[in-house]
Design an enzyme around this catalytic site. Structure first.
Site, PDB file in Angstrom:
ATOM      1  N   HIS A 232       0.825  -1.216   0.000  1.00 23.65           N
ATOM      2  CA  HIS A 232       0.000   0.000   0.000  1.00 23.65           C
ATOM      3  C   HIS A 232       0.864   1.274   0.000  1.00 23.65           C
ATOM      4  O   HIS A 232       0.678   2.170  -0.803  1.00 23.65           O
ATOM      5  CB  HIS A 232      -0.896   0.018   1.241  1.00 23.65           C
ATOM      6  CG  HIS A 232      -1.812  -1.151   1.357  1.00 23.65           C
ATOM      7  ND1 HIS A 232      -2.881  -1.369   0.514  1.00 23.65           N
ATOM      8  CD2 HIS A 232      -1.816  -2.183   2.229  1.00 23.65           C
ATOM      9  CE1 HIS A 232      -3.505  -2.478   0.867  1.00 23.65           C
ATOM     10  NE2 HIS A 232      -2.887  -3.006   1.898  1.00 23.65           N
TER      11      HIS A 232
HETATM   12  O1  RIB Z   1      -4.535   0.498   4.845  1.00 20.12           O
HETATM   13  C1  RIB Z   1      -3.144   0.447   4.621  1.00 20.12           C
HETATM   14  C2  RIB Z   1      -2.452   1.464   5.469  1.00 20.12           C
HETATM   15  O2  RIB Z   1      -2.661   1.174   6.845  1.00 20.12           O
HETATM   16  C3  RIB Z   1      -0.914   1.444   5.278  1.00 20.12           C
HETATM   17  O3  RIB Z   1      -0.427   2.751   5.458  1.00 20.12           O
HETATM   18  C4  RIB Z   1      -0.444   0.542   6.379  1.00 20.12           C
HETATM   19  O4  RIB Z   1       0.878   0.872   6.828  1.00 20.12           O
HETATM   20  C5  RIB Z   1      -1.431   0.862   7.471  1.00 20.12           C
HETATM   21  O5  RIB Z   1      -0.966   1.999   8.165  1.00 20.12           O
END
Ligand code: RIB
Ligand code: CA
Length: 300
Positions: A232
């Site tokens: 992500h």
């Molecule tokens: O939903 C994904 C996000 O949430 C990313 O930034 C991961 O590190 C968590 O913080």
């Protein structure tokens, strides 16, 4: 894009670790790292930011941010995914370096005031630090080139059916950022769930270097689906290096601060907002193959 002056606000976090690594190895000009609560508590995300930069041999200042959301505190963190230490138990040495004296908002302010060029803010966690900056220093917003966000989802959520974790952790902050006058580019789960890396390819690469070995090991405890791992937080980094691999649309997107769906993103076609002018740029597609090739090439 490579020569932009960058601040990365982060809650390391396994995928934050990968994002910081590929950001550095891609040659981005990272002037400052700021920390925020999220995957684990602020103390731990701050220690982890120092650990990661020392592990990578990078002397980048780290400024500690805020320990909690502006108003809403869902009382959950990401330790069920990232481990209680935030790095999945990976034995990265604890830091010798310390944070700078200023808190995150002040460190960002000082950087912007001293810089002739505009600054790009990259947010990989809850948007609390960024929202506070917007509210405290509105006269400096024209010195922000862009705010690039990993957060939200117009589709299904990951923390619940409606919301993604980062906007869920501080929905009011997300709304402040989305509704600001700054150019905001958002990478929600809608594309980050297609920003994948194959665990098999990580395994094949693991003996190439200290970094490729760390990447393989730290991701062993991360959520894996069909031998793929969702990177992500590397999506905003990929955008800064290779914007051409994303399709991005101007949209009007509201962030729910209602306690029934905190952090859910709402962008209607046939609603009263349809005459609202767009407030953000929203990534709607990614070339997954090119993303993975770039990620693996920068995890060595
Ligand atoms: O939903 C994904 C996000 O949430 C990313 O930034 C991961 O590190 C968590 O913080
Ligand atoms: Ca994160």
């Amino acid at each position: 894009m490579l020569k932009r002056k960058i601040v990365i606000d982060t809650d390391p976090g396994i995928d934050d670790t990968i994002a910081l690594t590929v950001a550095i190895n891609s040659g981005l000009n990272i002037e400052l790292v700021t920390t925020v609560f999220g995957n684990v508590n602020l103390e731990q995300t701050t220690i982890n930011a120092l650990r990661i930069l020392e592990f990578l041999g990078k002397d980048i200042p780290v400024a500690k941010g805020v320990p909690r959301a502006l108003f809403f505190d869902p009382g959950i963190d990401g330790s069920h995914v990232h481990g209680v230490d935030g790095l999945g138990g990976y034995p990265m040495p604890y830091p010798k370096t310390k944070v700078v004296d200023q808190v995150a908002v002040e460190a960002i302010k000082d950087l912007i005031e001293k810089s002739e060029e505009n600054i790009t803010l990259v947010a990989l966690g809850a948007l609390t630090n960024i929202a506070l900056f917007i509210k405290i220093y509105p006269h400096l917003l024209d010195k922000i080139e862009e705010i690039v966000v990993m957060g939200g989802s117009l589709g299904a959520g990951n923390v619940n059916s409606a919301a993604e974790f980062n906007t869920f952790k501080d929905p009011h902050a997300a709304k402040i950022v989305f509704d600001s006058s700054v150019k905001v580019t958002v990478f929600g789960l809608d594309v980050t769930r297609f920003c994948l890396v194959s665990s098999q390819k990580l395994e094949e690469n693991k003996n190439k270097s200290k970094v490729s070995s760390m990447a393989r090991e730290i991701l062993k405890g991360y959520i894996e689906e069909n031998n793929e791992l969702m990177m992500h937080d590397s999506a905003p980094i990929a955008y800064l290096v290779h914007p051409e691999i994303f399709d991005i649309e101007d949209k009007y997107i509201d962030v729910s601060t209602d306690e029934r769906a905190p952090g859910a993103l709402v962008s209607g076609f046939w609603t009263k907002e349809k005459d609202k002018k767009p407030n953000v740029r929203f990534a709607v597609n990614v070339d997954s193959k090119k993303f993975e090739e770039w990620l693996l090439a920068n995890l060595v």
